[in-house]
Design an enzyme around this catalytic site. Structure first.
Site, PDB file in Angstrom:
ATOM      1  N   ASN A   8       0.869  -1.179   0.000  1.00  0.00           N
ATOM      2  CA  ASN A   8       0.000   0.000   0.000  1.00  0.00           C
ATOM      3  C   ASN A   8       0.906   1.231   0.000  1.00  0.00           C
ATOM      4  O   ASN A   8       1.538   1.525   1.008  1.00  0.00           O
ATOM      5  CB  ASN A   8      -0.878  -0.061   1.258  1.00  0.00           C
ATOM      6  N   TRP A   9       0.952   1.909  -1.142  1.00  0.00           N
ATOM      7  CA  TRP A   9       1.854   3.070  -1.253  1.00  0.00           C
ATOM      8  C   TRP A   9       1.234   4.360  -0.709  1.00  0.00           C
ATOM      9  O   TRP A   9       1.869   5.411  -0.740  1.00  0.00           O
ATOM     10  CB  TRP A   9       2.301   3.247  -2.711  1.00  0.00           C
ATOM     11  N   LYS A  10      -0.027   4.283  -0.288  1.00  0.00           N
ATOM     12  CA  LYS A  10      -0.688   5.448   0.322  1.00  0.00           C
ATOM     13  C   LYS A  10      -0.488   6.686  -0.554  1.00  0.00           C
ATOM     14  O   LYS A  10      -0.472   6.576  -1.781  1.00  0.00           O
ATOM     15  CB  LYS A  10      -0.167   5.642   1.753  1.00  0.00           C
ATOM     16  N   HIS A  97      -9.406   0.388   4.917  1.00  0.00           N
ATOM     17  CA  HIS A  97      -8.090   0.645   5.511  1.00  0.00           C
ATOM     18  C   HIS A  97      -8.241   1.584   6.710  1.00  0.00           C
ATOM     19  O   HIS A  97      -9.074   2.482   6.714  1.00  0.00           O
ATOM     20  CB  HIS A  97      -7.139   1.261   4.478  1.00  0.00           C
ATOM     21  N   GLU A  99      -6.681   4.076   7.761  1.00  0.00           N
ATOM     22  CA  GLU A  99      -6.618   5.533   7.532  1.00  0.00           C
ATOM     23  C   GLU A  99      -7.927   6.050   6.941  1.00  0.00           C
ATOM     24  O   GLU A  99      -8.336   7.174   7.218  1.00  0.00           O
ATOM     25  CB  GLU A  99      -5.417   5.859   6.638  1.00  0.00           C
ATOM     26  N   GLU A 170      -5.155  -5.794  10.184  1.00  0.00           N
ATOM     27  CA  GLU A 170      -4.129  -4.789  10.459  1.00  0.00           C
ATOM     28  C   GLU A 170      -4.465  -4.079  11.768  1.00  0.00           C
ATOM     29  O   GLU A 170      -5.265  -3.130  11.776  1.00  0.00           O
ATOM     30  CB  GLU A 170      -4.095  -3.743   9.338  1.00  0.00           C
ATOM     31  N   GLY A 176       2.511   1.580  10.780  1.00  0.00           N
ATOM     32  CA  GLY A 176       3.454   2.686  10.674  1.00  0.00           C
ATOM     33  C   GLY A 176       4.162   3.026  11.978  1.00  0.00           C
ATOM     34  O   GLY A 176       4.770   4.082  12.110  1.00  0.00           O
ATOM     35  N   SER A 215       3.571  -2.806  10.128  1.00  0.00           N
ATOM     36  CA  SER A 215       5.022  -2.816  10.336  1.00  0.00           C
ATOM     37  C   SER A 215       5.698  -4.109   9.865  1.00  0.00           C
ATOM     38  O   SER A 215       6.654  -4.566  10.489  1.00  0.00           O
ATOM     39  CB  SER A 215       5.360  -2.511  11.800  1.00  0.00           C
ATOM     40  N   GLY A 236       3.046  -1.273   4.193  1.00  0.00           N
ATOM     41  CA  GLY A 236       3.072   0.161   3.884  1.00  0.00           C
ATOM     42  C   GLY A 236       4.497   0.635   3.705  1.00  0.00           C
ATOM     43  O   GLY A 236       5.118   0.457   2.656  1.00  0.00           O
TER      44      GLY A 236
HETATM   45  P1  PGA Z   1       2.955  -0.174   7.600  1.00  0.00           P
HETATM   46  O1  PGA Z   1       1.495   0.083   6.949  1.00  0.00           O
HETATM   47  O2  PGA Z   1       3.525  -1.400   6.944  1.00  0.00           O
HETATM   48  O3  PGA Z   1       3.732   1.067   7.301  1.00  0.00           O
HETATM   49  O4  PGA Z   1       2.727  -0.389   9.081  1.00  0.00           O
HETATM   50  C1  PGA Z   1       0.631  -0.979   6.699  1.00  0.00           C
HETATM   51  C2  PGA Z   1      -0.654  -0.456   6.064  1.00  0.00           C
HETATM   52  O5  PGA Z   1      -1.060   0.675   6.345  1.00  0.00           O
HETATM   53  O6  PGA Z   1      -1.287  -1.167   5.263  1.00  0.00           O
END
Ligand code: PGA
Length: 251
Positions: A8-10, A97, A99, A170, A176, A215, A236
């Site tokens: 996931n490149w956000k 997700h 976010e 998740e 993150g 993570s 991410g």
């Molecule tokens: P992260 O993000 O690997 O940076 O913890 C995972 C995600 O948001 O899908």
């Protein structure tokens, strides 16, 4: 069942940056992609076509949209439909997700509407679920996961092809932050998720993939991917660099 190694490149990377990372990834992995793995990247919308074009020449590499709206077209300023995602090569769509839930305010019902609409519009959907830290501390993990699954899947047809629906567990506190759920915690949450999926869809739920996210890095992916009911990862931060994501893919 092939393991799904998803990124996931956000809201990161310009078109040029995205395309070069995708090219590097194909070069690094090339013919080494194990038979039992698939690679999926969710780039920003603006880079979907660029990354998709690079991947169209590589077997086992797919792109997907990080979000989509629940109509085919219309007066919905700023939105993108599954039809448009497919038009630029997307095979997958992401829903739920953390976010989108906790920063952009999407609720379980809307996420459920997106999940069923995306599937009916021909996307493969990855639905994310996961508890916040205070919910974990309050002993509410299973309550939260069950609600997010039952509402998130409420309108999904029982005839759904199980290969088209994946769940990503998740835990919000692990996204993150560098904090990773321990193996026992992952095994428990994934077994619970499988149990709920079986109660909704019956036996075919055994063919649905359950990914872990939060993570994931080159150093911990090998252990995580080998756990029971872990059918892939959603990455991410560590997916933004071709070097570290290729190590994760091959872990
Ligand atoms: P992260 O993000 O690997 O940076 O913890 C995972 C995600 O948001 O899908």
């Amino acid at each position: 069942m092939k393991k799904l190694m998803a990124a996931n490149w956000k809201m990161f990377k310009t078109w040029d940056e995205a395309r070069s990372t995708a090219e590097e990834l194909v070069d690094l992995i090339g013919a080494k992609l194990p038979e039992d793995r698939e690679i999926l990247i969710f780039p920003p919308f603006t880079s979907l076509k660029g990354v998709g074009d690079v991947f169209s020449k590589a077997e086992g590499f797919f792109v997907g949209g990080q979000d989509f709206y629940i109509e085919e077209e219309g007066a919905f300023t700023g939105e993108i439909s599954p039809k448009m995602l497919k038009d630029v090569g997307s095979v997958y769509g992401l829903t739920g997700h953390s976010e989108r839930r906790h920063v952009l305010g999407e609720d379980d019902t809307y996420i459920g509407n997106k999940t069923s609409y995306g599937l009916s519009a021909g996307l493969k959907v990855v639905l994310c679920i996961g508890e916040k830290l205070e919910e974990r501390k309050g002993g509410k993990i299973e309550e939260v996961l069950e609600r997010q699954l039952r509402v998130g899947l409420k309108d999904v047809s029982l005839d759904v092809d199980p290969k088209n629906l994946s769940i990503a567990y998740e835990p919000v506190w692990a996204i993150g932050t560098g904090e990773v759920a321990g193996p026992e915690e992952i095994i428990k949450a994934h077994a619970f998720t499988r149990k709920i999926l079986l109660s909704i869809f019956g036996e075919k739920a055994n063919e649905m993939r359950i990914l872990y996210g939060g993570s994931v890095k080159p150093g911990n992916c090998g252990e995580i991917i080998a756990l029971d009911n872990v059918d892939g990862v959603l990455v991410g931060g560590a997916s933004l660099h071709s070097e570290s994501f290729s190590q994760i893919i091959l872990a």
